[in-house]
Design a protein around this motif. Structure first.
Motif, short mmCIF file in Angstrom:
data_model
loop_
_atom_site.label_atom_id
_atom_site.label_comp_id
_atom_site.label_asym_id
_atom_site.label_seq_id
_atom_site.Cartn_x
_atom_site.Cartn_y
_atom_site.Cartn_z
N ASN A 63 38.35 30.01 30.18
CA ASN A 63 38.24 29.19 31.27
C ASN A 63 39.76 29.29 31.38
OD1 ASN A 63 39.67 29.32 28.81
ND2 ASN A 63 38.67 27.32 28.23
N LEU A 64 39.58 29.82 31.72
CA LEU A 64 41.07 30.35 33.48
C LEU A 64 40.90 31.52 33.78
CD1 LEU A 64 44.34 30.47 30.92
CD2 LEU A 64 43.49 28.19 31.65
N ARG A 65 41.90 31.69 34.97
CA ARG A 65 41.36 32.42 35.67
C ARG A 65 43.00 32.92 36.92
NH1 ARG A 65 36.95 31.82 34.62
NH2 ARG A 65 35.40 31.46 36.06
N CYS A 66 44.18 33.17 35.28
CA CYS A 66 45.11 34.47 35.92
C CYS A 66 45.29 35.25 37.10
CB CYS A 66 45.87 35.01 34.39
SG CYS A 66 45.86 33.25 33.07
N GLN A 67 46.08 35.01 37.87
CA GLN A 67 46.29 35.60 38.59
C GLN A 67 46.44 37.52 38.64
OE1 GLN A 67 48.64 34.87 41.66
NE2 GLN A 67 48.88 33.10 41.42
N TYR A 68 47.30 37.72 37.60
CA TYR A 68 47.68 38.94 37.40
C TYR A 68 46.10 39.38 36.18
CZ TYR A 68 48.56 36.24 32.16
OH TYR A 68 48.33 36.55 31.39
N CYS A 69 45.02 38.60 35.96
CA CYS A 69 43.97 39.35 35.03
C CYS A 69 43.00 39.49 35.52
CB CYS A 69 44.26 38.58 33.87
SG CYS A 69 42.26 38.58 32.61
N MET A 70 42.85 38.11 36.37
CA MET A 70 40.58 38.12 37.31
C MET A 70 41.72 37.92 38.70
SD MET A 70 38.70 35.44 36.61
CE MET A 70 37.78 35.53 35.42
N PRO A 71 40.51 38.87 39.74
CA PRO A 71 40.61 39.36 41.23
C PRO A 71 40.00 37.93 41.28
CG PRO A 71 39.53 41.06 40.24
CD PRO A 71 39.97 39.91 38.99
N ALA A 72 41.51 37.38 42.71
CA ALA A 72 41.30 35.47 42.94
C ALA A 72 39.43 35.38 43.11
CB ALA A 72 41.35 35.90 44.49
N GLU A 73 38.53 36.59 43.91
CA GLU A 73 37.24 36.17 44.16
C GLU A 73 36.31 36.57 42.49
OE1 GLU A 73 38.04 40.39 44.32
OE2 GLU A 73 38.88 39.03 44.92
N GLY A 74 37.22 36.38 41.55
CA GLY A 74 36.30 36.58 40.18
C GLY A 74 35.76 37.81 40.14
N VAL A 75 35.43 38.10 38.89
CA VAL A 75 34.33 39.25 38.93
C VAL A 75 33.05 39.03 38.52
CG1 VAL A 75 36.41 40.14 37.23
CG2 VAL A 75 34.81 38.82 36.25
N GLN A 76 31.92 40.27 38.91
CA GLN A 76 30.99 40.01 38.33
C GLN A 76 30.68 40.38 36.75
OE1 GLN A 76 28.21 39.86 40.49
NE2 GLN A 76 27.15 39.73 38.69
N LEU A 77 29.94 39.19 36.83
CA LEU A 77 30.01 39.05 34.45
C LEU A 77 28.48 39.96 34.28
CD1 LEU A 77 30.57 35.23 34.15
CD2 LEU A 77 32.36 37.90 33.62
N SER A 78 28.75 40.09 33.29
CA SER A 78 27.46 41.71 33.06
C SER A 78 26.43 39.58 32.16
CB SER A 78 27.67 42.04 30.93
OG SER A 78 28.55 43.00 31.84
N GLU A 79 25.33 40.23 32.38
CA GLU A 79 24.47 39.41 31.63
C GLU A 79 24.61 38.89 30.44
OE1 GLU A 79 19.82 40.99 32.94
OE2 GLU A 79 20.35 41.41 35.00
N ALA B 196 40.40 54.20 39.06
CA ALA B 196 39.77 52.67 39.06
C ALA B 196 39.90 53.12 37.75
CB ALA B 196 37.38 53.09 39.88
N ASN B 197 39.93 51.57 37.02
CA ASN B 197 39.51 50.75 35.87
C ASN B 197 38.98 49.43 36.01
OD1 ASN B 197 39.84 50.66 33.08
ND2 ASN B 197 41.96 50.39 33.47
N ARG B 198 38.40 48.73 35.04
CA ARG B 198 37.76 47.22 34.75
C ARG B 198 39.09 46.60 35.48
NH1 ARG B 198 33.11 46.26 30.59
NH2 ARG B 198 32.36 48.42 30.27
N PRO B 199 38.26 45.11 35.87
CA PRO B 199 39.20 44.47 35.20
C PRO B 199 40.47 43.81 33.86
CG PRO B 199 37.58 44.12 37.42
CD PRO B 199 37.71 45.37 36.13
N MET B 200 41.18 43.22 34.10
CA MET B 200 41.96 43.22 32.76
C MET B 200 41.03 42.64 31.90
SD MET B 200 43.55 43.70 30.06
CE MET B 200 44.84 44.00 28.66
N ILE B 201 40.48 41.12 32.73
CA ILE B 201 39.38 39.98 31.62
C ILE B 201 37.54 41.18 31.30
CG2 ILE B 201 37.96 39.38 34.54
CD1 ILE B 201 37.97 36.78 32.78
N LEU B 202 37.25 41.83 32.18
CA LEU B 202 36.50 42.85 31.58
C LEU B 202 36.81 43.40 29.98
CD1 LEU B 202 34.46 43.62 34.87
CD2 LEU B 202 34.02 41.50 33.29
N ILE B 203 37.92 43.99 30.38
CA ILE B 203 38.49 45.07 29.20
C ILE B 203 38.35 44.24 27.86
CG2 ILE B 203 39.74 46.74 28.40
CD1 ILE B 203 40.40 47.40 31.46
N GLY B 204 39.10 43.28 27.32
CA GLY B 204 39.69 42.80 26.66
C GLY B 204 41.21 42.58 25.72
#
Length: 359
Positions: free
Chosen positions: A55-71, A350-358
């Protein structure tokens, strides 16, 4: 994007994968446990991401354009989370931390914690949260068995909080910290990612917060992940932070750390709380790392900065036996490298964005 190592080995047969794990163990007789790597590090701490949503979009964690979430169907169910946790606990894991995304957005969070606490041998269930909804949820989470609480907070200024997280809510986070203290979480750990020209002017203010509150302020060096536009010029190193604090408190004192602690502990004498530094970039602690990670979509990551993953979700859903699951885990753990590639190399990998790692 993240090709599952499991798919490769599953395609050529589970027996071959199990044989490979057995051969590794045979060649290294001291490495018997599936959770012990080739450098003798035994992993007793498991971090499980429960969701990719936040429910946040922290700049160091998530790209400004968001991320593609898993189904949703590709994420671990509550039963799968507990099943994986039980397997790791049987092999010696005694601490589990629940992360996200933001774990409090999962409606079954209380049930997950309650069922984890039933696992024999599991000593600690912890959680990292942004703290936005703690005033509504924390009492229920504590009753379910939540032992340790880390709250992410990168600023003590409400307007800056909105800039960093791209959302409002600073007052609610502060109320969540106070509630956690009232409910007996001592210390309440507060995670602060420090970035030059961003919030490094608040370091002393965070230290002052430990004067009257039993909080453990944990300053985290800014780390590179896909999409967070990491730059070395934004990094504020451990030594820089300590020197800055010592300019005001010349008696700022280091404390004794445990063998697997990620945080280097310090304290201002007579202050109620303490300060810690997570120095992943300037002074890595890979040699004593005892942590493994499960992503929300069920992949095992043996290193936060590694981009090799193994799908435990697929193994479970293909009715893989417990022995083959352990062989899968063991082979992954025994491929864990001695240390991460260094901050400049990591920034190019290449790695996941932090939000997709945990977190």
């Amino acid at each position: 994007m993240y090709r599952s190592v499991y798919h490769v080995f599953y395609a050529i047969g589970k027996r071959q994968f199990s044989l490979e794990a057995a051969q590794i163990a045979k060649a290294n007789p001291k490495i018997e446990s599936p959770l012990t790597d080739l450098f003798g590090r035994h992993h007793k701490y498991l971090r499980i991401s429960l969701t990719e949503k936040c429910n946040l979009r922290c700049q160091y964690c998530m790209p400004a354009e968001g991320v593609q979430l898993s189904e949703k169907s590709k994420l671990l169910t509550a039963d799968e989370v507990v099943k994986i946790a039980e397997l790791f606990v049987k092999e010696g894991v005694n601490k589990i931390r629940l992360t996200g995304g933001e774990p409090t957005v999962r409606k079954d969070l209380v049930d997950i914690i309650y069922n984890l606490k039933k696992l024999k041998g599991l000593e600690v269930v912890a959680m990292t949260t942004n703290g936005l909804v703690l005033t509504k949820q924390l009492i229920a989470l504590q009753k379910a068995g939540l032992d340790i609480l880390n709250i992410s907070l990168d600023t003590l200024k409400a307007d800056r909080y909105e800039f960093i997280s791209r959302r409002k809510g600073w007052n609610r986070v502060m109320m969540g910290i106070d509630l956690a203290l009232q409910l007996g979480y001592k210390p309440v750990k507060v995670n602060c990612v420090v970035m030059k020209g961003f919030n490094d002017d608040e370091i002393l203010d965070f230290v002052e917060l430990t004067k009257d509150r039993n909080v453990d302020i944990r300053f985290i060096e800014y780390m590179p992940f896909t999409g967070n536009k990491w730059e070395v010029d934004k990094l504020v190193s451990y030594k820089e932070m300590v020197n800055k604090i010592k300019e005001k408190w010349n008696d700022f004192t280091p404390l004794k750390n445990g063998p697997n602690d990620t945080s280097k502990a310090w304290k201002v004498p007579d202050y109620k709380g303490q300060v810690g530094f997570i120095t992943s970039m300037s002074e890595h602690f890979c040699g004593t790392c005892n942590r493994l990670r499960i992503t929300a979509d069920g992949n095992l990551k043996v290193c936060l900065f590694g981009n090799t993953e193994v799908s435990l979700r697929d193994a479970i859903r293909n009715n893989c036996s417990e022995d083959d699951l352990l062989a899968l885990i063991s082979a992954a753990v025994k491929r864990k490298k001695k240390q991460h590639a260094g901050m400049m190399n990591i920034s190019q990998m290449a790695n996941r964005p932090m939000i997709l790692i945990g977190g």
